[in-house]
Design an enzyme around this catalytic site. Structure first.
Site, mmCIF file in Angstrom:
data_model
loop_
_atom_site.group_PDB
_atom_site.id
_atom_site.type_symbol
_atom_site.label_atom_id
_atom_site.label_comp_id
_atom_site.label_asym_id
_atom_site.label_seq_id
_atom_site.Cartn_x
_atom_site.Cartn_y
_atom_site.Cartn_z
ATOM 1 N N HIS A 193 16.801 -0.103 -2.378
ATOM 2 C CA HIS A 193 15.826 0.921 -2.012
ATOM 3 C C HIS A 193 14.929 1.292 -3.188
ATOM 4 C CE1 HIS A 193 18.220 2.232 1.734
ATOM 5 N NE2 HIS A 193 17.073 1.714 2.114
ATOM 6 N N CYS A 247 9.486 -17.958 6.903
ATOM 7 C CA CYS A 247 9.641 -16.519 6.666
ATOM 8 C C CYS A 247 10.425 -16.216 5.389
ATOM 9 C CB CYS A 247 10.307 -15.847 7.864
ATOM 10 S SG CYS A 247 11.978 -16.426 8.191
#
Length: 599
Positions: free
Chosen positions: A218, A529
């Site tokens: 994060h 991806c």
């Protein structure tokens, strides 16, 4: 969690850890340390190291007459912690919107969890022990599964849980969190939490360097949103950094340079100016369609983790979502989300994007990630994960498929199946979609389109079966990160062997060519991806193989659009043919570098 400026007498000792290395410069005390660049950019400034102050706890058990006082002390700590998190949530919303402020709302909800708080208070009363001991044990039940996970994503989520635990314990002692640092510093720390990043960023911090962390942590994602460079995974670098000394931080290459020589500083100043000019040029490209120099259209979509990212896609020139990772929905409550919640989430995303595509990857979860899993696997990456769990636990699969189908009111949703290794797995998911679609349609719901079906190609077994797979699905998406990991038997997060993780290995290059050309022959859409899609060295090779669809990190889209415009397809095809004949990674990379430099 109280911080103090670290007293240091020296900071230039050679680094012997596996995760970082130093190379003495030709002049002065310049040293280079290598970590993971997880938010791009350059910073030149003064080092300021933060360390966490150790809090001394009481060791004796409580007396019976102090039990209720201890319970009240715990409840006060919860209240103080919630008040702090609400403040951080407001600051986060103001600085970068709701994309990551929801992270702190999730922490607030955990503080309010009646099961968790009830267990702690009842155990304080029953066992007559100090609150901090019970808090450590109760949070330990959650943390053990995350910390011991073989998946970096979940080890990084453990840091968030650890931050909540430490916040509560700090507030038991009514210790204030000091977050002030000198303006324009580069902050060095062993570990930083998302709250630390938000609070410290108010001091106009130039960059961050941490011993721990990874690209998907994060703190890395928040730094990207704040446009603050960060280098993580530096091992024991914080023990060597000297507060007040000059430092260069390169978030693009994952390099930290202490006591840089004047010529090194000049080089980075020039490098930063060139990067700024390139970013300005790329931003012009963001709002144009991507074409090769000979006029062939290349589409570029985004990989995302949260719904809130969609509102920022237009600014980067994204043409839709080529990969939405749904695992964060699973983890918010540490249990599978309900069908109604999923449907609402997916439907909101589809409406925000329409008519652009939304590719929803089904839950790519592993046995070590399920808190109710009855078994701790010795090697979850080679165990019960991805589509295997979806097949074995039909309630998870059925709930998600029904939510996706009901959300597809605009017909722009496709489904992507993770970790395919057999035709039977693909057919199982296809049949489940058919069954749920027919049932939902029979109930008279509003007109719905059946989602397109895609398969992730991320295991060598899927490459071997690519002809059969591309005949029964609508599209395939190549996950180069796992494909490289499984092909080379190298965990890219294992510091001992991470240098063997080579995306330009001949085996990977040849597999990519095989998948792309086979898909095209069978008239099956194919995209990439994985991280390789953002690599400017890889782009001309992939175009030469026939790839026309990319899905990458949104911030990299303008640069990719500018890159593809430099080449003709004919040039790229000749390059690909050359690379396929080479038998070594270094030779392939050298050829790609020479090609890019020549343009």
């Amino acid at each position: 969690m109280v911080y103090r400026k670290a007293p240091k007498s020296s900071g230039n000792a050679p680094d012997s850890s596996a995760s970082s290395s130093d190379h003495p410069a030709s002049s002065g005390n310049e040293r280079r340390y290598h970590g993971i660049g997880s938010a791009k950019g350059f910073a030149i400034g003064e080092t300021y190291e933060f360390v966490r102050e150790t809090i001394e706890h009481e060791t004796a058990d409580l007396s019976a007459e102090n039990i209720e006082e201890e319970v009240e002390r715990f409840m006060t700590a919860l209240h103080r912690s919630e008040k702090e998190l609400k403040k951080i949530e407001r600051v986060t919303t103001r600085k970068i919107g709701r994309l990551y402020s929801d992270l702190f709302q999730a922490q607030i909800m955990l503080l309010r969890d009646p099961v968790l708080t009830g267990n702690i208070t009842s155990r304080i009363r029953a066992e007559v022990k100090p609150a901090h001991l019970i808090i450590e044990q109760e949070f330990g039940k959650f943390l053990e599964n995350f910390i011991n996970s073989d998946d970096l994503f979940f080890r990084e989520r453990a840091a968030d849980l650890h931050d909540i635990k430490e916040r509560i314990i700090r507030n038991l002692h009514i210790r204030k969190l000091h977050s002030w640092v000198p303006e324009g510093s580069i902050v060095v720390s062993h570990h930083l939490s998302p709250a630390d990043i938000i609070l410290l960023s108010r001091s106009n911090i130039k960059g961050f360097a941490t011993d721990t962390g990874g690209k998907t942590s994060h703190i890395s994602l928040i730094c990207k949103s704040l446009n603050i460079p960060i280098v993580v995974g530096l091992g024991n670098f914080s023990q060597k950094a000297l507060s007040g000394s000059r430092m260069i931080l390169d978030g693009s290459e994952g390099v930290v340079i202490t006591d840089p020589a004047d010529e090194t500083v000049e080089t980075y100043i020039k490098k930063r100016e060139e990067e700024s000019k390139r970013e300005a040029d790329d931003s012009i490209m963001a709002h144009r369609h991507a074409f090769t120099r000979c006029g062939v259209r290349i589409s570029v979509c985004s990989n995302i983790d949260f719904k809130e990212e969609i509102e920022h896609l237009d600014a980067t020139g994204s043409e839709g979502v080529g990969l939405f990772r749904t695992e964060n929905l699973f983890l918010d409550d540490l249990k599978p989300p309900k069908e109604a919640a999923q449907q609402e989430y997916y439907r909101a995303m589809a409406e925000m994007l329409t008519p652009k595509p939304l590719v929803i990857r089904l839950f790519d979860i592993g046995g070590d990630k399920l808190i109710y899993s009855p078994v701790k696997e010795p090697n979850p990456n080679l165990g019960w994960r991805g589509v295997r769990i979806l097949i074995d636990v039909p309630e998870i699969l059925d709930t998600q498929l029904q939510a996706v189908i009901k959300a597809n009111i605009h017909g722009n949703i496709d489904v992507l199946i993770p970790m395919i290794s057999s035709i039977e797995e693909v057919m199982h998911i296809k049949q489940a979609i058919e069954k749920h679609y027919d049932h939902i349609k029979s109930l008279g719901h509003e007109p719905l389109e059946k989602p397109g079906i895609g398969a992730m190609i991320e295991m060598p077994a899927a490459v071997e079966l690519i002809d059969e797979i591309t005949r029964i699905v609508d599209f395939v998406s190549i996950g180069t990160n796992d494909l490289t990991q499984y092909t080379l038997a190298v965990d890219r997060n294992n510091l001992i062997v991470q240098d063997l993780f080579e995306k330009f290995h001949p085996a990977i290059i040849r597999q990519l060519h095989r998948v792309i050309t086979t898909a095209q022959r069978n008239r099956c859409r194919v995209s990439i991806c994985g991280d390789m899609g953002s690599d400017p060295l890889a782009a001309p090779y992939l175009i030469g193989c026939g790839l026309r669809e990319f899905s990458i990190v949104s911030s990299d889209i303008p640069a990719l659009k500018a890159t593809v415009g430099k080449y003709t397809v004919e040039e790229c095809e000749a390059l690909a043919a050359e690379c396929l004949k080479l038998s070594g990674s270094s030779a392939i990379k050298a050829r790609l570098e020479a090609f890019v430099k020549a343009h």
